[in-house]
Design a protein around this motif. Structure first.
Motif, mmCIF file in Angstrom:
data_model
loop_
_atom_site.group_PDB
_atom_site.id
_atom_site.type_symbol
_atom_site.label_atom_id
_atom_site.label_comp_id
_atom_site.label_asym_id
_atom_site.label_seq_id
_atom_site.Cartn_x
_atom_site.Cartn_y
_atom_site.Cartn_z
ATOM 1 N N ALA A 1 -7.336 -3.818 -2.141
ATOM 2 C CA ALA A 1 -8.840 -3.860 -1.298
ATOM 3 C C ALA A 1 -9.506 -4.975 -1.394
ATOM 4 O O ALA A 1 -10.217 -5.319 -0.525
ATOM 5 C CB ALA A 1 -9.243 -2.477 -1.921
ATOM 6 N N ARG B 1 -8.681 -7.559 1.275
ATOM 7 C CA ARG B 1 -9.087 -7.119 2.515
ATOM 8 C C ARG B 1 -10.441 -7.016 2.553
ATOM 9 O O ARG B 1 -11.117 -6.724 3.458
ATOM 10 C CB ARG B 1 -8.408 -5.496 2.752
ATOM 11 N N LYS B 2 -11.412 -7.488 1.497
ATOM 12 C CA LYS B 2 -13.106 -7.401 1.218
ATOM 13 C C LYS B 2 -13.265 -5.897 1.655
ATOM 14 O O LYS B 2 -14.331 -5.873 1.838
ATOM 15 C CB LYS B 2 -13.392 -8.334 2.438
ATOM 16 N N ASP B 3 -12.551 -5.074 1.067
ATOM 17 C CA ASP B 3 -12.767 -3.553 1.011
ATOM 18 C C ASP B 3 -13.294 -3.319 -0.451
ATOM 19 O O ASP B 3 -12.372 -2.707 -1.193
ATOM 20 C CB ASP B 3 -11.775 -2.920 1.393
ATOM 21 N N TYR B 4 -14.646 -3.823 -0.769
ATOM 22 C CA TYR B 4 -15.195 -3.896 -2.049
ATOM 23 C C TYR B 4 -15.047 -2.650 -2.569
ATOM 24 O O TYR B 4 -15.080 -2.202 -3.949
ATOM 25 C CB TYR B 4 -16.349 -4.794 -2.114
ATOM 26 N N LYS B 5 -15.741 -1.562 -1.728
ATOM 27 C CA LYS B 5 -15.974 -0.229 -2.160
ATOM 28 C C LYS B 5 -14.801 0.254 -2.882
ATOM 29 O O LYS B 5 -14.752 1.210 -3.854
ATOM 30 C CB LYS B 5 -16.724 0.638 -0.870
ATOM 31 N N THR B 6 -13.418 0.302 -2.097
ATOM 32 C CA THR B 6 -12.375 0.822 -2.478
ATOM 33 C C THR B 6 -12.089 0.218 -3.671
ATOM 34 O O THR B 6 -11.382 0.717 -4.733
ATOM 35 C CB THR B 6 -11.264 0.726 -1.391
ATOM 36 N N SER B 7 -12.171 -1.175 -3.833
ATOM 37 C CA SER B 7 -11.758 -1.827 -5.012
ATOM 38 C C SER B 7 -12.439 -1.430 -6.297
ATOM 39 O O SER B 7 -11.785 -1.313 -7.491
ATOM 40 C CB SER B 7 -12.071 -3.283 -4.747
ATOM 41 N N THR C 1 0.870 -1.191 -0.051
ATOM 42 C CA THR C 1 -0.047 0.163 0.046
ATOM 43 C C THR C 1 0.980 1.341 0.194
ATOM 44 O O THR C 1 0.446 2.186 -0.701
ATOM 45 C CB THR C 1 -0.916 -0.174 1.341
#
Length: 691
Positions: free
Chosen positions: A204, A207-213, A180
């Motif tokens: 992302a 990390r399961k940060d789908y909105k950022t992905s 990162t």
């Protein structure tokens, strides 16, 4: 007397040697021109001849290896690069080339050795250092890859690839914090650098940060809307966020770009089932089974949909195939029992129900079923591409953003291929004369352009000889195939055998030399045609093409030194298979001073003699655009459109010029018209420019 005889013999031998030397140098230049224009088969014909005359020279082996790499013949390229190094062991670019060939065969350790040996000879070579870094990364030697990338930054402090390699190395080691940090640094330096956004999307997603992905993928798609994988990867993120319609839209766009993407077909079919679009889902399963008949998950899902829609016989056929492969699949037997009962086959339904009872009372089955049905923590179960467990028939295939695939490459600027760069605003190319039409990967014939001027010439030639090769007007593009090279060579030999010298004969010789990339000979022959008949309009047109191509190749190629620079190797090969090239004859010696003819002057002459020949205005507009004379270029594109309102390429290129001036409305109007006329790439550009 004897002394004079020996002197004369020595003079004769030196002249003969000089003649052969001139031949070889000219052939080497023509071969390099052919590589520049992607005519790899043609180029190898010239290099083969040089090797026959000068087997001790390293350069023809080296350049033949370049051609082979571009034809995916990596083993052949490796062998030729080795032969070049046997003849010149201090040839850094040959080590680079052999390393690339070995890398492409996944022989990473010997590739690393080649790159390091090249760096011993040329310690500050950016291409060698970059390729060393990615070879070490692919070989999973992460510490060494980091060191190589740091060295790349010492040589070239602004090299973005080096930071990207460091980030990818950290990510491979699961060090997302370091990855990162590198990505953030890259984007702070250049917020438009797409590989960094792809890395951010990958981090992302892990990390399961789908909105950022999704936001990162949005940035990439804003500049590169033609990559199906990007839509497929964004779709799974939207699915995880319960945006089913958005996911389906992305899968549809991905399948428009890549109709055979199996994961996209599987996932769209499941989503269509969830929203009640059963017939459309069956179409997706049908397509997937055409591509992969043994895809049992697809077959079982199709069986369930046929059952739901009352197509009982179709459902039963699919279920029989699935259960033959999976004899302990309890849900399958339950479904088949239902189908058989609805069809009135009570006895068959009962057998399936008894078998189901036996399965459910089997301890081993219960353990397997419990393992297969374990719910995901986030409630959105998915399976990997490799997971073919039939019990997971209702799970979407998980895809994830991937970083830019590191491919070995040259850093030589001998040819900057716009289509391989980040911004893909590539104008349509000049129109040239050829005997052959372009055939795409699906076997479809490319566009040819009708011109009365050319039609009259073809008619005249066919009256003279019913077997005459018909000339066509087409966009400059793909290289000649092996069969086409043979045909042109045979045609040229027939022309050379004719005793009578005519303007038409010289013109046809010029076309043949042009197709064989012997641009100097092409210009000479076309000049002879013009001198014989100053009103031969198409000879001026063809000479303008030959002159433009020669000047482009000479500008793009650095002056040869004792160790030649390598030409550009494409990141993606042509897809053609390597074949033995034709044995092209070496060109006849030419004077050291070559007469130059202005392409612009020749095109002006064409327009003077044939003011309704739209394609001359188009080529002249392209020439003006290359030299930065945008206003004249637009005027000529406009004139070409007036003369030929269906001339899609003129609309396309004029639209790009409007975009370059910030006139988005005018550019969009032109590209929309180009799209209507069949240049569908225009629509992705419109989408990008109007975001």
């Amino acid at each position: 007397m004897k002394k004079y005889t020996l002197a004369a013999l020595a003079l004769l031998l030196s002249a003969s040697t000089l003649r052969a030397q001139i031949d070889v140098e000219q052939a080497l230049s023509i071969g390099r021109n052919a590589i520049y224009f992607n005519d790899y088969i043609v180029s190898m014909g010239y290099f083969n001849q040089i090797i026959g005359l000068r087997p001790w020279m390293a350069e023809p082996y080296f350049y033949r290896a370049v051609a082979k790499i571009n034809l995916d013949d990596y083993a052949g390229a490796e062998a030729d690069a080795s032969l070049a190094l046997e003849r010149n062991p201090i040839f850094p670019r040959a080590y680079l080339l052999r390393g690339i060939a070995r890398f492409s065969q996944k022989e990473y350790t010997p590739a690393v050795e080649d790159f390091r040996r090249g760096l011993e000879l040329s310690p500050r070579d950016v291409g060698l250092q970059y390729n060393l870094s990615i070879a070490l990364l692919q070989d999973k030697r992460y510490a060494a890859a980091d060191s190589a990338a740091q060295r790349l930054l010492e040589i070239d402090p602004k090299n973005k690839d080096a930071y990207r390699i460091l980030a990818q190395s950290a990510l491979e080691r699961k060090d997302t914090v370091s990855a990162t940090r590198q990505v953030d640094y890259l984007l702070a330096k250049d917020s438009t650098y797409l590989p960094a956004h792809l890395l951010r999307a990958q981090i992302a997603a892990e990390r399961k940060d789908y909105k950022t992905s999704i936001r990162a993928l949005d940035r990439v798609l804003a500049q590169d809307a033609g990559d199906a994988n990007l839509y497929v990867n964004r779709a799974i993120m939207r699915y995880h966020l319960n945006d089913l319609r958005g996911a389906m839209s992305d899968y549809s766009e991905g399948l428009r770009l890549e109709p055979n993407d199996r994961a996209a077909l599987n996932n769209r079919a499941l989503l269509r089932t969830q929203v009640g679009e059963y017939s459309l889902a069956i179409q997706d399963w049908d397509k997937l089974l055409q591509l992969e008949p043994d895809h049992y998950i697809a077959r079982y899902n199709r069986a369930l949909l046929h059952l739901r829609l009352g197509n009982l016989r179709s459902s039963l056929e699919d279920l029989n195939i699935v259960l033959k492969r999976y004899p302990i699949f309890a849900e399958g037997f339950m479904a088949r029992a239902e189908v058989r009962r609805k069809m009135g086959d009570v006895k068959g339904a009962t057998r399936d129900e008894l078998h189901l009872f036996d399965l459910q009372n089997s301890k081993s089955y219960r353990n397997r079923a419990a393992s297969a049905s374990r719910p995901a923590k986030d409630g959105k179960e998915t399976r990997s591409r490799e997971d073919k467990a039939i019990e997971k028939y209702n799970m979407l295939v998980e895809t994830a953003p991937e970083p830019v695939k590191d491919k070995p490459r040259y850093t030589s600027q001998i040819r900057g291929r716009i289509q391989d760069q980040e911004t893909q605003m590539t104008p349509r190319r000049d129109l040239t004369l050829s005997y052959f039409t372009e055939i795409d990967k699906d076997g479809n014939q490319g566009q040819v352009y009708f011109a009365p001027l050319l039609d009259r010439l073809n008619t005249q030639r066919l009256h003279q000889d019913k077997r005459a090769l018909r000339l066509v007007l087409r966009e400059q593009g793909s290289s000649l195939s092996m069969a086409e090279v043979d045909e042109v060579q045979k045609h040229l030999s027939q022309l050379n055998a004719q005793a009578e010298k005519t303007a038409q004969l010289s013109f046809l010789k010029g076309i043949d030399h042009l197709l064989l990339q012997d641009l100097g000979a092409a210009i000479s022959a076309l000049t002879e045609a013009i001198e014989s008949d100053p009103s031969f309009t198409l000879a001026y047109y063809a000479r303008s093409i030959a002159s433009l191509r020669r000047s482009e190749a000479e500008r793009g190629r650095p002056v040869e030194q004792s160790t030649p620079s390598a030409p550009q190797v494409r990141a993606a090969a042509t897809g053609a298979k390597a074949t033995a090239p034709a044995e092209l004859p070496l060109p006849a010696p030419t004077p050291t001073r070559v007469v130059e003819y202005s392409p612009l002057t020749d095109l002006n002459q064409v327009i003077t003699q044939a003011p309704t020949f739209a394609f001359a205005y188009y080529n002249r507009a392209n020439l003006y655009a290359k030299t930065g004379d945008v206003e004249r270029a637009k005027q000529d594109y406009t004139k070409a459109i007036e003369l030929n309102p269906l001339f899609a390429e003129s609309y396309f290129n004029r639209g790009l010029l409007y975009y370059s001036e910030g006139k988005v409305k005018e550019g969009t109007r032109d590209l929309s018209r180009a799209g209507e006329l069949g240049l569908y790439k225009a629509y992705s550009l419109i989408k990008r420019m109007n975001k």
